[in-house]
Enzyme design. Structure first.
Site, short mmCIF file in Angstrom:
data_model
loop_
_atom_site.label_atom_id
_atom_site.label_comp_id
_atom_site.label_asym_id
_atom_site.label_seq_id
_atom_site.Cartn_x
_atom_site.Cartn_y
_atom_site.Cartn_z
CB CYS A 1 -1.79 2.79 10.08
SG CYS A 1 -1.53 1.72 8.66
CB CYS B 1 -2.66 -0.91 11.75
SG CYS B 1 -0.89 -0.51 11.75
CG ASN C 1 -7.72 0.68 -3.85
OD1 ASN C 1 -8.27 1.67 -3.38
ND2 ASN C 1 -6.44 0.66 -4.18
CG ASP C 2 -11.86 0.98 0.90
OD1 ASP C 2 -12.72 0.09 0.81
OD2 ASP C 2 -10.97 0.98 1.77
CG HIS D 1 2.53 1.07 10.96
ND1 HIS D 1 1.56 1.38 10.04
CD2 HIS D 1 3.30 2.19 11.10
CE1 HIS D 1 1.71 2.64 9.65
NE2 HIS D 1 2.76 3.15 10.27
CG ASN E 1 3.95 2.73 -5.84
OD1 ASN E 1 4.94 2.67 -6.54
ND2 ASN E 1 2.96 3.58 -6.05
N GLY F 1 5.60 8.03 -4.18
CA GLY F 1 4.20 8.42 -4.11
C GLY F 1 3.36 7.47 -3.27
CB SER G 1 -0.76 7.16 0.37
OG SER G 1 -1.33 5.86 0.39
CG HIS H 1 0.81 -1.25 7.35
ND1 HIS H 1 0.41 -1.30 8.66
CD2 HIS H 1 0.80 -2.52 6.90
CE1 HIS H 1 0.17 -2.56 8.99
NE2 HIS H 1 0.39 -3.32 7.93
CG HIS I 1 0.47 -1.12 1.17
ND1 HIS I 1 1.23 -0.15 1.79
CD2 HIS I 1 -0.07 -0.51 0.08
CE1 HIS I 1 1.14 0.99 1.11
NE2 HIS I 1 0.36 0.80 0.06
CD GLN J 1 -2.19 0.06 -4.94
OE1 GLN J 1 -3.18 0.12 -5.66
NE2 GLN J 1 -1.50 1.13 -4.60
CG HIS K 1 5.68 -7.61 -16.40
ND1 HIS K 1 6.57 -6.74 -16.98
CD2 HIS K 1 4.67 -6.86 -15.93
CE1 HIS K 1 6.09 -5.51 -16.87
NE2 HIS K 1 4.95 -5.55 -16.22
CG PHE L 1 14.48 14.44 -10.79
CD1 PHE L 1 13.18 14.61 -10.33
CD2 PHE L 1 15.52 14.72 -9.93
CE1 PHE L 1 12.93 15.07 -9.04
CE2 PHE L 1 15.29 15.17 -8.63
CZ PHE L 1 13.99 15.34 -8.20
CD GLU M 1 16.15 11.28 -18.44
OE1 GLU M 1 15.97 12.52 -18.56
OE2 GLU M 1 17.12 10.79 -17.86
CD GLN N 1 21.59 10.50 -19.36
OE1 GLN N 1 20.90 10.81 -18.39
NE2 GLN N 1 22.91 10.48 -19.31
P1 H2U Z 1 -0.39 3.28 -2.17
O1 H2U Z 1 -0.06 4.12 -0.99
O2 H2U Z 1 0.67 2.25 -2.50
O3 H2U Z 1 -0.85 4.08 -3.31
O4 H2U Z 1 -1.63 2.32 -1.74
C1 H2U Z 1 -2.62 2.65 -0.87
C2 H2U Z 1 -3.92 2.21 -1.51
O5 H2U Z 1 -4.88 2.04 -0.49
C3 H2U Z 1 -4.45 3.28 -2.46
O6 H2U Z 1 -4.60 2.70 -3.75
C4 H2U Z 1 -6.12 2.51 -0.93
C5 H2U Z 1 -5.80 3.66 -1.86
O7 H2U Z 1 -6.79 3.79 -2.85
N1 H2U Z 1 -6.92 2.86 0.23
C6 H2U Z 1 -8.08 2.16 0.52
O8 H2U Z 1 -8.45 1.26 -0.24
N2 H2U Z 1 -8.80 2.45 1.64
C7 H2U Z 1 -8.47 3.46 2.52
O9 H2U Z 1 -9.15 3.65 3.51
C8 H2U Z 1 -7.29 4.31 2.25
C9 H2U Z 1 -6.46 3.95 1.05
ZN ZN Z 2 -0.16 0.26 9.82
#
Ligand code: H2U
Ligand code: ZN
Length: 350
Positions: free
Chosen positions: A55, A58, A80-81, A118, A156, A162, A164, A167, A169, A171, A284, A315, A320, A326
């Protein structure tokens, strides 16, 4: 007039007006018995390990760009990378070619790990641990607010949304511009305030508290309810009782009771279909450009996609996408079902 010729919102198709966004939603309560033979999602009830060596969130593990996470003990924030917004985009110029119009934007994206564990999610964490997440949300807005007009804190949760990585987390996306939805909310709150001299959401909360038909949880400082104009089947709107414009303004006491109502409400979500309930949630608060935002009331939205079980989701397609949102189940029916579930997390009940 004969009784059966009178309109009933429990029986007849109608549209409800979303005071915050200014959009309408079609409600079709007569359709709740519709049979379902379409897609089912997997329930996602697999047991996860407390630490997963693969992960990227982690403690102690490697992430993209050769970064290594520290051995963090409660929360951990990193840039965020793969950020969607970048701080150094040139702001001069843009596109003005006939009907082609674009403007450059700046921003910053961060990831917030809620816990080193995790295998946990917010409703499975202690009130103290959730309180630490609340503090980080407020710290992020305090840090980025002076530099960016809009700071969107969100979570999320779940593969259906969606997400990914399971763990726990969230944003933060900070931007030089006010995005579409908060822009709509700003306009509608401002217009209401100009007309009535009171924040729209304060008056709305007062009206909801009169009958409590859509209220799910309430404590000294907060109320969690299914809004009258809910779009998603089990949507929540979280409101402070006091007029607060932004998260960093919350007192220590208000933060503690926020953590408490979050835990209670999210346990209800998990218990509804005995699954880790997926959703997108976000805060908000008033924009940060030095303007007068007396009309703005801080709030959080929770948009969960599940409709009738852990595997059948709503859906937003067809009508929609092409006409307007709806729903079949009314907000009142959804609220009643959420109030009826046990208050103890199903995993603890065994
Ligand atoms: P989501 O699974 O909620 O989309 O968030 C994971 C975020 O983590 C995603 O925006 C970031 C992705 O860009 N990320 C990193 O910053 N570094 C990583 O090594 C993998 C994912
Ligand atoms: Zn983890």
């Amino acid at each position: 007039m004969k009784a059966e010729t009178l309109f009933s919102p429990e029986l007849h198709p109608h549209r409800r007006y979303n005071q915050l966004t200014g959009e309408w939603i079609l409600v079709s309560p007569h359709r709740t018995q519709r049979p379902w033979q379409g897609q089912r999602e997997s329930a996602g009830n697999e047991q996860r390990p407390a630490y997963d060596p693969t992960c990227y969130l982690c403690p102690g593990n490697k992430r993209a760009g050769d970064h290594t996470n520290p051995q963090y003990k409660d929360t951990f924030v990193f840039q965020n990378d793969f950020s969607a917004l970048l701080p150094d985009t040139p702001l001069t110029g843009g596109v003005e070619e006939g009907l082609l119009h674009a403007e450059p934007v700046q921003g910053l994206c961060r990831v917030i790990c809620f816990s080193p564990r995790h295998d946990l999610t917010l409703p499975e964490m202690s009130v103290e641990q959730i309180g630490r997440v609340v503090d980080v949300w407020a710290e992020q807005i305090k840090d980025l607010g002076p530099r960016y007009k809009w700071v969107q804190v969100f979570e999320n949760k779940g593969a259906v949304m969606g997400c990914s990585n399971p763990h726990p987390h969230g944003q933060v996306w900070a931007s030089s511009f006010l995005p579409r939805i908060p822009d709509q909310e700003n306009t509608n709150q401002q217009q209401y305030f100009q007309k009535h001299g009171r924040p729209l959401l304060s008056d709305y909360l007062a009206q909801e508290l009169e009958r409590k038909l859509r209220v799910i949880e309430a404590n000294q400082h907060w109320v969690m309810l299914v809004p009258y104009w809910a779009t998603w089947p089990f949507e929540f709107l979280l409101l402070p009782r006091r007029h607060v414009k932004r998260l960093p303004e919350l007192t220590a006491e208000e933060r503690a009771s926020l953590a408490e109502i979050l835990q209670r409400s999210l346990i209800r979500y998990d218990n509804l279909f005995e699954t880790s309930f997926p959703y997108s949630m976000g805060w908000h608060g008033a924009p940060n450009d030095g303007g007068d935002y007396e009309h703005w009331q801080l709030h959080a939205h929770f948009y969960p996609p599940l409709l009738r079980s852990a595997t059948v989701k709503k859906f937003m397609v067809g009508y929609e996408m092409l006409a307007e949102s709806q729903r079949d189940l009314t907000a009142e029916q959804a609220a009643q079902r959420l109030r009826e579930v046990p208050e103890v997390h199903y995993k603890q009940l065994g």
